[in-house]
Each structure stands twice: as structure tokens, then as C-alpha cells.
Design a protein around this motif. Structure first.
Motif, PDB file in Angstrom:
ATOM      1  N   THR A   3     -32.985 -32.013   9.215  1.00 28.61           N
ATOM      2  CA  THR A   3     -32.987 -33.141   8.288  1.00 28.61           C
ATOM      3  C   THR A   3     -32.499 -32.713   6.917  1.00 28.61           C
ATOM      4  OG1 THR A   3     -34.300 -34.856   7.202  1.00 28.61           O
ATOM      5  CG2 THR A   3     -35.429 -32.789   7.717  1.00 28.61           C
ATOM      6  N   HIS A  17     -37.274 -44.823   9.646  1.00 37.31           N
ATOM      7  CA  HIS A  17     -38.159 -43.753  10.111  1.00 37.31           C
ATOM      8  C   HIS A  17     -38.694 -43.958  11.537  1.00 37.31           C
ATOM      9  CE1 HIS A  17     -41.240 -40.639   9.924  1.00 37.31           C
ATOM     10  NE2 HIS A  17     -42.196 -41.542  10.060  1.00 37.31           N
ATOM     11  N   ASP A  58     -33.987 -40.225   3.914  1.00 37.62           N
ATOM     12  CA  ASP A  58     -34.611 -41.532   4.131  1.00 37.62           C
ATOM     13  C   ASP A  58     -34.476 -42.378   2.857  1.00 37.62           C
ATOM     14  OD1 ASP A  58     -36.284 -41.246   6.833  1.00 37.62           O
ATOM     15  OD2 ASP A  58     -36.379 -39.367   5.724  1.00 37.62           O
ATOM     16  N   ARG A 117     -39.811 -39.308   0.864  1.00 38.51           N
ATOM     17  CA  ARG A 117     -38.894 -38.557   1.734  1.00 38.51           C
ATOM     18  C   ARG A 117     -39.578 -37.313   2.288  1.00 38.51           C
ATOM     19  NH1 ARG A 117     -32.799 -38.231  -0.945  1.00 38.51           N
ATOM     20  NH2 ARG A 117     -32.234 -40.417  -0.607  1.00 38.51           N
ATOM     21  N   LEU A 163     -42.144 -38.358   4.958  1.00 39.98           N
ATOM     22  CA  LEU A 163     -41.511 -38.802   6.201  1.00 39.98           C
ATOM     23  C   LEU A 163     -40.898 -37.621   6.957  1.00 39.98           C
ATOM     24  CD1 LEU A 163     -39.780 -42.087   4.968  1.00 39.98           C
ATOM     25  CD2 LEU A 163     -41.897 -41.882   6.297  1.00 39.98           C
ATOM     26  N   ASP A 212     -28.671 -42.441   9.727  1.00 44.14           N
ATOM     27  CA  ASP A 212     -29.848 -42.599   8.872  1.00 44.14           C
ATOM     28  C   ASP A 212     -30.605 -43.891   9.152  1.00 44.14           C
ATOM     29  OD1 ASP A 212     -29.502 -40.156   7.446  1.00 44.14           O
ATOM     30  OD2 ASP A 212     -27.846 -41.090   6.356  1.00 44.14           O
ATOM     31  N   GLN A 240     -41.643 -36.294  10.716  1.00 40.86           N
ATOM     32  CA  GLN A 240     -40.581 -36.124  11.712  1.00 40.86           C
ATOM     33  C   GLN A 240     -40.633 -34.727  12.330  1.00 40.86           C
ATOM     34  OE1 GLN A 240     -37.158 -37.162   9.321  1.00 40.86           O
ATOM     35  NE2 GLN A 240     -37.946 -39.240   9.012  1.00 40.86           N
TER      36      GLN A 240
END
Length: 346
Positions: free
Chosen positions: A10, A310, A14, A21, A24, A307, A28
Motif C-alpha cells: 500500500t 476500504h 485512501d 489513512r 485503514l 483505489d 488492511q
């Protein structure tokens, strides 16, 4: 093509505040661990929010280490010319201990010219600075004196010498990584040469892999990480619905930077940005057409530049682990932590 190890990557893009961010991205990575991914990688970007949301990857990975137990944690990449190498060596040594030896160090010359200027450096000298800083890292982790006297790194970290990865866009860079016995990192954002704008990733990256393998010391196992844009959804319509705005945002950024719009239609954008998207079966077929992957030891997936929101990133992670990666021979490695977690949930 056989996937030995599966990773999640990543750039923390986000559509949210920096704090959100980070939250999240942590979720992830935790989701990737729960579904058996072998590694998680974060990028470092300075100053430019649309390009990446994380200037301090080792700080971020320290808190991820506290929230995970098994997944390996990597930098993809640390822009080494913009860092003091002794501080990188120290921070990495501490983080590796805190994470119980789970750190992987991806390094590169990276960074935009404006980022170099902000650090008082000349972008044209990035390769020379990288080589100088890399040698300091090697000396520090190798336990050699850093001042001509007897000042050595504490805590010692010789184990990190075997966990260096070099990112490159060039054949010469592939040879350099191979000669050092390091891992090779191949990007899904590989630029096309001016004389071959429609070249495939394989046509550009296969010569890099060839140079890497030719330079690798005898007996040294190759480590070839291929990062690819992969967005898997339960149906084709969902995948394409989220792909349209994300890829057009990226095309607009290209145009604003004077690089020109790469395509017009959604299918052209998907091809221009080397995105593998759709249902599991569609993504499997698309990845099989990527010839470079046949020699990769590590497939690392990211949802950029689609993108999606989420929840759909989490679902994509799940589908990659359950359906896509197993089609290429990848199998989740059951470890002690997995077994204990499973027992605790019964």
C-alpha cells in the motif's frame, strides 16, 4: 508460474485524512495477515499527498508490528538518498527486534526532483548518494566501525544484511542487486522507454531479471518481487465501476505533470496502467498473461491506481488469498500463531 510468497502493498492513498489513512492501512495489513499473506509492504513518499501518504515508513511499521504477529513487514521503498543512513540503520535494527525479526528492507533511489530540493540535494546525484548511503548501511549492520575508530551500531543487526531488496527500473540496477546478493524489486509503475511506449511490462522487466540472475553469486537463492496492480471483486461490474474514477484520477495527474493522457476508454486505461481487475477468474487469466511473473518468487498485490473504498480493498485481499493466489500454487503456511488463533476462536 508458481507463487512462493504472497504480499500486500500500500501507498496509503485512501481518500481520507492522514490519520485515517494510517488506521485503514493498518486494518488492511491485519486483514492480509488473517488471510495468510506472507508479507506487507509500505511505500515512502515525501510531501505530495496524491502520490503517497507516508513519509516515515519505519515509524508506521512499528505500530503495525504491535498489531500483528506473523506477517513480514517491508519497506517498498525507503528513498535512501534522502535519509541519514546511520539513522536508518538504527531505526531498522530496533524495529526488527520489536517485530521479532519480521522486517524486510526495500531500498531505492526514488523520489521526485522537488523532494530532493527540499532536502537540499541535487536529484541528478541520487545514484551516487544512494551508493554512498548503502555502503554505510552495510558497514553498520555488518558491525564495522563507523568513524574510523570503534564506534559501532547498537543494537547490532547483522541479520538485516540478508533482508535487503533493491528497487530498480534499469538493467544496470538489476545487475547491481544481483551482484550484491540482494532481492530484486520490480514495480508495476515501470516507465516505458520513449522508443517503445507500448511495450509490455515483461518486455521491459525480463532483461532486468536476466541481468539480476546472471550477476547473482553462485549458491545464492534469487529473490524477485513483482509488484502488480490487482483489484478483485465479486463481479465484473463492481470492479469496473470503481476502476473508472480511480484510473481517470491517475490519468489526470499524468496530464498535469506533462506526461500526457495515456488513454481514453476504460479498457485503454486498464491496459495503460497495467491493472489486473475483475472476478477471480478474470484476474487469474490476466496474471497468467504477464510473462515476467513466471520467474518472480514473490507476487505483491496493490489496488493502486484503482483505489477503491476500504471495504472493497478488504474483500479484494480476501479473494486474492482464497481464489487467485492458490491458482498459481501458493498455499497458506500454517504457523504456530495461526494454529493458536484458530484454537482460541473455537
Amino acid at each position: 508460474m508458481t507463487i512462493q510468497r504472497l504480499g500486500f502493498f500500500t501507498r496509503l492513498l485512501d481518500q481520507a485524512s492522514a490519520q485515517e489513512r494510517y488506521r485503514l492501512a493498518t486494518e488492511q495489513i491485519a486483514t492480509a495477515e488473517r488471510h495468510g499473506f506472507d508479507s506487507a509492504w509500505v511505500a515512502q513518499h515525501h510531501f505530495h499527498e496524491p502520490e503517497g501518504g507516508l513519509p516515515a515508513p519505519l515509524v508506521f511499521l512499528a505500530q503495525v508490528a504491535a498489531r500483528t504477529s506473523r506477517i513480514r513487514l517491508g519497506t517498498g521503498i525507503i528513498t535512501l538518498p534522502l535519509e541519514h543512513p546511520v539513522r536508518v540503520a538504527e531505526d531498522a535494527a530496533v524495529l526488527d527486534l520489536l517485530s521479532d525479526g519480521r522486517l524486510e528492507l526495500g531500498l531505492g533511489t526514488g523520489g521526485t526532483p522537488s523532494a530532493f530540493a527540499a532536502f537540499g540535494l541535487d536529484s541528478a546525484e541520487r545514484s551516487a548518494i544512494f551508493a554512498k548511503h548503502l555502503q554505510v548501511l552495510l558497514d553498520a549492520w555488518g558491525g564495522r566501525p563507523l568513524d574510523g575508530g570503534d564506534t559501532r551500531l547498537y543494537p547490532a543487526a547483522p541479520q538485516l544484511l540478508d533482508r535487503i531488496w533493491q528497487a530498480t527500473f534499469s538493467v544496470a540496477g538489476g545487475a547491481r542487486a544481483g551482484a550484491a546478493g540482494d532481492g530484486l524489486m520490480l514495480s508495476r509503475t515501470q516507465p516505458r522507454p520513449a522508443d517503445a511506449p507500448d511495450a509490455t511490462l515483461a518486455e521491459i522487466q525480463d532483461p532486468i531479471v536476466d541481468a539480476y540472475l546472471a550477476a547473482l553469486p553462485k549458491g545464492r537463492e534469487p529473490r524477485i518481487l513483482a509488484s502488480r496492480s490487482v483489484f478483485v471483486a465479486d463481479d465484473r461490474e463492481t470492479a469496473r465501476r470503481f476502476a473508472e474514477p480511480g484510473l481517470r484520477r491517475q490519468a489526470d495527474r499524468f496530464a498535469a505533470a506533462g506526461r500526457g493522457a495515456p488513454a481514453d476508454t476504460l479498457d485503454q486505461l486498464i491496459a495503460a496502467f497495467d491493472v489486473h481487475l475483475g472476478t477471480p477468474d478474470e484476474v487469474i487469466a490476466s496474471l497468467r498473461a504477464d510473462d515476467t511473473l513466471r520467474r518472480a518468487t514473490d507476487l505483491v498485490v496493490q489496488v493502486h491506481s484503482v483505489d477503491p473504498p476500504h471495504p472493497f480493498i478488504l474483500r479484494s485481499i480476501e479473494l486474492v488469498a482464497q481464489e487467485v493466489a492458490p491458482a498459481f500454487g501458493w498455499a497458506r503456511q500454517e504457523r504456530g500463531d495461526d494454529i493458536r488463533l484458530a484454537a482460541a476462536s473455537c
